[in-house]
Design a protein around this motif. Structure first.
Motif, PDB file in Angstrom:
ATOM      1  N   GLY A 140       0.817  -1.209   0.000  1.00 24.13           N
ATOM      2  CA  GLY A 140       0.000   0.000   0.000  1.00 24.13           C
ATOM      3  C   GLY A 140       0.851   1.260   0.000  1.00 24.13           C
ATOM      4  N   THR A 164      -5.682  -0.254  -7.166  1.00 21.65           N
ATOM      5  CA  THR A 164      -5.696  -0.936  -5.864  1.00 21.65           C
ATOM      6  C   THR A 164      -5.590  -2.449  -5.972  1.00 21.65           C
ATOM      7  OG1 THR A 164      -8.092  -1.122  -5.759  1.00 21.65           O
ATOM      8  CG2 THR A 164      -7.128   0.893  -4.876  1.00 21.65           C
ATOM      9  N   LEU A 167      -4.018  -4.917  -3.148  1.00 23.50           N
ATOM     10  CA  LEU A 167      -3.917  -4.271  -1.830  1.00 23.50           C
ATOM     11  C   LEU A 167      -4.971  -4.839  -0.877  1.00 23.50           C
ATOM     12  CD1 LEU A 167      -3.394  -0.515  -2.683  1.00 23.50           C
ATOM     13  CD2 LEU A 167      -1.702  -2.320  -2.368  1.00 23.50           C
ATOM     14  N   ALA A 171      -5.689  -0.773   3.052  1.00 23.38           N
ATOM     15  CA  ALA A 171      -4.818   0.001   2.162  1.00 23.38           C
ATOM     16  C   ALA A 171      -5.619   0.595   1.003  1.00 23.38           C
ATOM     17  CB  ALA A 171      -3.696  -0.880   1.630  1.00 23.38           C
TER      18      ALA A 171
END
Lengths: 308, 287
Positions: A140, A164, A167, A171
């Motif tokens: 992250g 993302t 993650l 995060a």
């Protein structure tokens, strides 16, 4: 309305004879948060690389900030911030130095780059890691550093490719929060994702992409209204019984989708449909009534699930 | 109404485009230097190794060969040395060129491949306004930035050992750097296209650099080799660089045309290595 910052018209990218992106057209307005939603291999990343002026298109027209990236690659890239799918931070340099060398690529003087780096480390909540080695950061943190790096040149447009992916939930939320702030400040965001919740959270408007073409376009809520019902009932009868049960309950709800592990019943009133099922003497192992999401839109449009 | 909106739109686009055009000027002009700056910053992390090897290498080699081997060779070749000079003076220009080639062997291999693979910084540079050509230029400048001081230090130690009879000898620093650069660019034209590490770097060292070091007239004149091995010297940039260094360092006698061939050959390797690497890198980035 002000002039679009990105205009793509019949944008196409072929590798040998295979079209990764097959004639897609879209516009992005300044300050807008625009998403490309689709499964892996849909052509989102290829589109992003063309918009990012690093990949030459095979055909079609593309204008970024009024310039053709074929002729003005460096000029276009000077106005972009890019967060690639795979972090490409320099592992040999420390956190803060990563930002400074990147700033230098835009011709930012050393001193200014240093100041900007400190500001952005603050923004990315990494100030206390300024001197750390990149390798020692969590996934992250690396992502946040990559975002901080992409902001060194105060970009007009921020391109985020699967920001993302990989993650953990916490995060992701921290990252979303940072992206919201940028959006509030008026930065144009263009992002690809195969997470429907991410698309719903971050995008004002999106296109659903599959096999290199655009299947649908609109605001998340509008797409859901157009292509799905308000609610969905998910019932599981066990993978060997789902298909058989689906036959028996045909007619319940507006539409039924049978997936290998569950049956989806689309309806304006989920609870009522679920009751009808139990009244038929059928007892699902699990049942759930939820609101429709972009996942359902995608399923409707392609007959496939987003995450396979 | 539509007209005014239309013209406002155009103005906004123009301003945006103009801003972009202005912001592109510096990266287009100085991009190569920014890349070099980045690489040199990375070298800091092994700066101590760089310094230790650039001072240690000449000391060890010149001491071993100059004081050890040279005394033996000079004794057995009483009065004539090798090719008419003392052994130390004979071998020193070769060692100087080799030092530059060693830097090439380090900086043109892993850093070039890593930039695409394990530490894919080239993609990051290219997402910023830096072009593939500028990446190659910058990497080359950074190699030079390490090679030149290495060669200068080597030369200083050579002078201290009394291995440089001619005052023109200082120019051999540049002939050594030219040699190193030629080797670096040729290696880069290959390492820039490596997709997967299957031990190619070790192969370059074992079957490229090392035999070149041994068969390029480094320790003995190339003519000492049987004719069927001499071709290694003729295609070896190190042989051309070494011979050039000998001409400069102690006035080795050779026809002028041959000296011209040395320079032309090294120059050609630099040019083609550079152009090919630029092409490979540009293509690889544009996917």
């Amino acid at each position: 309305m002000s002039a679009p910052v990105i205009t793509a018209n019949l944008l196409t990218k072929k590798y040998k004879e295979v079209a990764a992106v097959d004639g897609i057209s879209f516009e992005v307005a300044p300050g807008e948060s625009f998403g490309l939603l689709g499964p892996n291999g849909a052509g989102k990343s290829t589109t992003m690389r063309m918009v990012g002026a690093v990949s030459t298109r095979t055909s079609g027209d593309l204008s970024i900030l009024g310039l053709d990236p074929n002729d003005h690659g460096p000029e276009v890239r000077s106005q972009l911030g890019v967060v690639p799918q795979q972090d490409n931070l320099d592992m040999e340099l420390r956190v803060r130095d990563n930002l400074i060398v990147y700033g230098r690529y835009f011709g930012i003087p050393n001193k200014t780059a240093g100041k900007k780096a400190d500001e952005l480390l603050e923004f990315a909540q990494l100030s206390d890691r300024a001197k750390a080695k990149v390798d020692d950061l969590s996934g992250g943190m690396k992502r946040r550093l990559t975002i901080a790096r992409s902001l060194m040149n105060e970009p007009r447009i921020l391109l985020l490719d699967e920001p993302t992916t990989g993650l953990d939930p916490q995060a992701r939320h921290i990252l979303w929060d940072r992206l919201f702030r940028l959006k509030e400040q008026g930065t144009t965001l263009v992002l690809t994702t195969h997470y429907m919740d991410e698309a719903e959270q971050l995008c004002d408007r999106l296109v659903v992409v599959d096999k290199g073409t655009i299947m649908a376009e609109g605001a998340p809520a509008a797409l859901i209204r157009q292509y799905s019902t308000r609610e969905v009932v998910e019932v599981r009868f066990g993978s060997d019984r789902n298909a058989e049960v689906a036959e028996r309950i045909r007619g319940i709800g507006e539409r039924i989708e049978v997936l290998p592990d569950r049956i989806l019943i689309y309806s304006e009133n989920g609870e009522a449909e679920l009751q009808k099922i139990t009244e038929m003497g059928l007892e699902p192992i699990t049942s759930l009534v939820r609101r429709s999401s972009l996942e359902d839109v995608f399923l409707r449009l392609t007959g496939r699930s987003l995450i396979e | 109404m539509t007209d005014s909106t239309g013209s406002r739109q155009t103005t906004a686009t123009l301003q945006t485009a103009e801003r972009a055009l202005a912001a592109g000027v510096k990266p287009r002009k100085y991009g190569s230097w920014y890349v070099a700056e980045h690489r040199i910053r990375s070298m800091r992390s092994y700066f101590q190794t760089i310094i230790a090897t650039s001072i240690g290498n000449p000391l060890v080699y010149l001491f071993a060969l100059g004081v050890g081997l040279a005394s033996l060779v000079d004794k057995s070749q009483v009065g004539q040395g090798v090719a008419g000079v003392g052994y130390l003076a004979f071998v020193a220009p070769a060692l100087l060129a080799t030092a530059a080639v060693t830097v090439a062997g380090e900086e043109a291999t892993y850093p070039m491949m890593m930039g695409f693979k394990w530490n894919p910084i080239f993609y990051g540079m290219n997402a910023a306004p830096i072009s593939g050509n500028q990446i190659v230029n910058g990497m080359t400048i950074a190699i030079l930035a390490r090679m030149l001081p290495t060669a200068v230090l080597y030369f200083v130690v050579m002078v201290l050992f009394g291995a440089v009879p001619s005052t023109l000898g200082i120019v051999s620093v540049f002939s050594a750097v030219l040699t190193g650069l030629a080797v670096a660019l040729v290696i880069m034209s290959y390492t820039s296209r490596i997709e997967e590490d299957k031990g190619q770097m070790a192969m370059i060292m074992r079957f490229g650099i090392l035999p070149m070091f041994l068969f390029s007239g480094t320790f003995f004149p190339l003519t000492q080799l049987p004719v069927y091995l001499q071709w290694i010297g003729w295609i070896s940039p190190l042989w051309h660089g070494t011979e050039l260094g000998r001409v400069l360092s102690y006035g080795m006698a050779e026809p002028t045309w041959l000296t011209v061939v040395h320079v032309a050959y090294l120059g050609a390797l630099c040019f083609f290595g550079w152009k090919i690497t630029q092409r490979v890198v540009t293509r690889r980035l544009n996917k």
